[in-house]
Structures are given as structure tokens and as C-alpha cells.
Design an enzyme around this catalytic site. Structure first.
Site, PDB file in Angstrom:
ATOM      1  N   SER A   5      40.532  35.216  41.288  1.00 29.13           N
ATOM      2  CA  SER A   5      40.808  35.254  39.858  1.00 29.13           C
ATOM      3  C   SER A   5      42.221  34.732  39.634  1.00 29.13           C
ATOM      4  O   SER A   5      43.102  34.966  40.462  1.00 29.13           O
ATOM      5  CB  SER A   5      40.722  36.694  39.347  1.00 29.13           C
ATOM      6  OG  SER A   5      39.451  37.247  39.605  1.00 29.13           O
ATOM      7  N   SER A  25      40.702  38.177  36.061  1.00 28.86           N
ATOM      8  CA  SER A  25      41.383  37.615  34.887  1.00 28.86           C
ATOM      9  C   SER A  25      40.838  38.236  33.608  1.00 28.86           C
ATOM     10  O   SER A  25      41.578  38.407  32.634  1.00 28.86           O
ATOM     11  CB  SER A  25      41.198  36.094  34.851  1.00 28.86           C
ATOM     12  OG  SER A  25      41.673  35.531  36.052  1.00 28.86           O
ATOM     13  N   ALA A  26      39.558  38.585  33.617  1.00 27.23           N
ATOM     14  CA  ALA A  26      38.938  39.208  32.446  1.00 27.23           C
ATOM     15  C   ALA A  26      39.679  40.489  32.070  1.00 27.23           C
ATOM     16  O   ALA A  26      39.950  40.747  30.890  1.00 27.23           O
ATOM     17  CB  ALA A  26      37.468  39.504  32.738  1.00 27.23           C
ATOM     18  N   HIS A  47      30.617  36.177  34.346  1.00 30.22           N
ATOM     19  CA  HIS A  47      29.551  35.409  34.997  1.00 30.22           C
ATOM     20  C   HIS A  47      28.332  35.263  34.067  1.00 30.22           C
ATOM     21  O   HIS A  47      28.465  35.293  32.851  1.00 30.22           O
ATOM     22  CB  HIS A  47      29.173  36.021  36.346  1.00 30.22           C
ATOM     23  CG  HIS A  47      30.304  36.047  37.341  1.00 30.22           C
ATOM     24  ND1 HIS A  47      31.287  35.095  37.384  1.00 30.22           N
ATOM     25  CD2 HIS A  47      30.606  36.942  38.318  1.00 30.22           C
ATOM     26  CE1 HIS A  47      32.141  35.383  38.345  1.00 30.22           C
ATOM     27  NE2 HIS A  47      31.769  36.504  38.924  1.00 30.22           N
TER      28      HIS A  47
END
Length: 275
Positions: free
Chosen positions: A57, A108-109, A146
């Protein structure tokens, strides 16, 4: 040279590496040994370098000083990205009081959602378990990444927040920085440049042989239909994936500038391969 490469069991990653891992795009410089792990496991592995090259990430770059970001192979959303789902609509104020399932602290989310709504109560779980945890009421909401970004309705949930859309508006259209590939800095600039070119050639080969590459990627479809996997791959294997260019580089720098300002990441030196 032999080089270890880690990637996720996700269809977009498989698509990118199709040419490389099947030998259809050969290299005179590298013999690749590949390792498949969930993204958060790869993030954690990279903090104590085990792999020469690995998908991580973007957020993880704050904690992996021995690696340099490759210019090819990044997953960037173009006006879209992670979403938050729940069983019913909630306002942002309500969401801030919720327990939210996240796909890992180094994703990163997670960093993007904190930038958007501030710190919140969360529980970590494998990303593929999040939709069911939301539907069953185990958690109040779920941060979804995803292909589950596309299948939430079939899973009986509703979208209450679009983190990618927020980033797009906040940064005046910079791509959403989600995943990248990194390489051990101590391999040297020449090796880094050669591998970057090799990965770029593999991605271009996949795009030129789209149907075959999708067929290969379907081994990581997790039971999702081909049309959904095609849509997902087209979203996250785009021109910024082939080469991040200035927009991709700028978006990564912007993410960490904002995160450092809010003290969500430590101070660190970002290393990106030269153009």
C-alpha cells in the site's frame, strides 16, 4: 540475477504480472521467484525486508525505509477508490461514532479515510470478510477495497461514502494513490531502472493481450463473475499503472504531505525511482 517478487492474490496484480510470470515477456536480466500474500501481510513483511520487490500500500511507504517506489505497477483510482458500506445510510457524523471494519492499518484506504473523517473506532480484518461482517451487524460499517467495491449491492449493503471521490475533489483531480510496487534501494539505480522497465513491459503486454491476461487473472477472482473482474481490472490497470508520470508522483507526495500535517504518519524520506 534471481529476484523475489511479492504480489497480492488480486486479479489486477495478476493481470499486471501475467507477461512476466508466464515467461511471455522474457528478461535477460532477471529470474523471478514470486510470492503471493494478502496486501496487509506484504505491507508488514516489507517493514523487515524479506522480498526484493513487493506490492505494498502507498501508506506503507512511511514505514519501509529500505525500499524505493517503482514508477510502473501502481494502482491508482481515477476519480474513484475505496468506499464505506453499511446496512443502511448514515451521515458522516453518525459514521464517526461507528465501529468500522478496515482491511489493515497500513492500507492506503485506512489512511485516506482518516484524512477524510478524522480518527475513528476500527477493527482490522481480511478485506474479503468485511462485506459479511457489515451485513451480519458484527460491525457498523466497512471500509471496502478491491473488487468488493463493485459487489456491495449483491452483498446486501449500501454505499455511504466514496473516499476516492472525496480525494478527487480535494486534490483537483489527482489520481487516488492506493497500491504501488517497491524495490530494495540497495539493489542500485541500474537494477531498479531495469526491473521497472521489465514490469512496465509486462503490464503493456497484458493490455495488448487483454482477454488472455484476464483469463490468467481469473484464478484470483474469488468466485466473482468475469464481467465484474474485467471492470475491476480496467479501473485499476490504467495509464498511471503503466507509468505513474508526474500525476502519480504528485498524488503520492500530496497524500503524505496531508498525513504528516495531521500527524497520521511519522516524518520520513520518500524514495521514488528516477524517470
Amino acid at each position: 540475477m534471481e529476484i523475489s517478487v511479492g504480489h497480492t492474490p488480486d486479479s489486477d496484480d495478476a493481470f499486471m504480472f501475467y507477461g512476466m510470470f508466464t515467461g511471455k515477456v522474457p528478461s535477460p536480466d532477471f529470474k523471478v521467484n514470486h510470492v503471493i500474500e494478502d496486501i496487509e501481510k506484504l505491507n508488514r513483511k516489507a517493514t523487515d525486508p524479506e522480498l526484493d520487490v513487493t506490492a505494498v500500500s502507498v501508506h506503507a511507504c512511511a514505514y519501509i525505509p529500505g525500499y524505493t517506489i517503482l514508477r510502473s505497477g501502481g494502482s491508482f483510482g481515477i476519480g474513484y477508490g475505496p468506499i464505506v458500506t453499511a446496512r443502511e445510510q448514515k451521515s458522516i457524523d453518525e459514521l464517526k461514532k461507528c465501529k468500522i471494519a478496515i482491511p489493515g492499518k497500513m492500507t492506503s484506504a485506512f489512511l485516506l479515510l482518516q484524512l477524510m473523517i478524522g480518527k475513528f473506532d476500527y477493527v482490522e480484518m481480511n478485506f474479503s470478510d468485511i462485506p459479511e461482517a457489515v451485513k451480519s451487524g458484527k460491525v457498523d460499517a466497512g471500509l471496502v477495497i478491491h473488487e468488493t467495491q463493485l459487489s456491495y449491492e449483491q452483498e446486501g449493503n449500501v454505499k455511504i461514502l466514496d473516499v476516492g471521490e472525496w480525494w478527487d475533489k480535494t486534490t483537483n483531480g489527482l489520481p487516488v494513490p492506493l497500491g504501488i510496487n517497491v524495490i530494495r534501494t540497495d539493489l542500485g539505480m541500474q537494477t531498479i531502472a531495469k526491473f521497472d522497465k521489465y514490469l512496465q513491459s509486462s503490464i503493456e503486454f497484458g493490455l495488448e493481450n487483454f482477454d488472455d491476461a484476464i483469463e490468467y487473472a481469473m484464478q484470483h477472482s474469488r468466485g466473482k463473475p468475469r464481467d465484474l473482474i474485467e471492470k475491476f481490472v480496467k479501473m485499476y490497470v490504467n495509464q498511471v499503472t503503466v507509468n505513474m508520470g508526474d500525476p502519480g508522483e504528485e498524488s503520492i507526495k500530496k497524500l503524505f504531505e496531508m498525513a504528516k500535517e495531521k500527524k497520521l504518519v511519522p516524518d520520513f524520506e520518500l524514495s521514488i525511482a528516477t524517470k
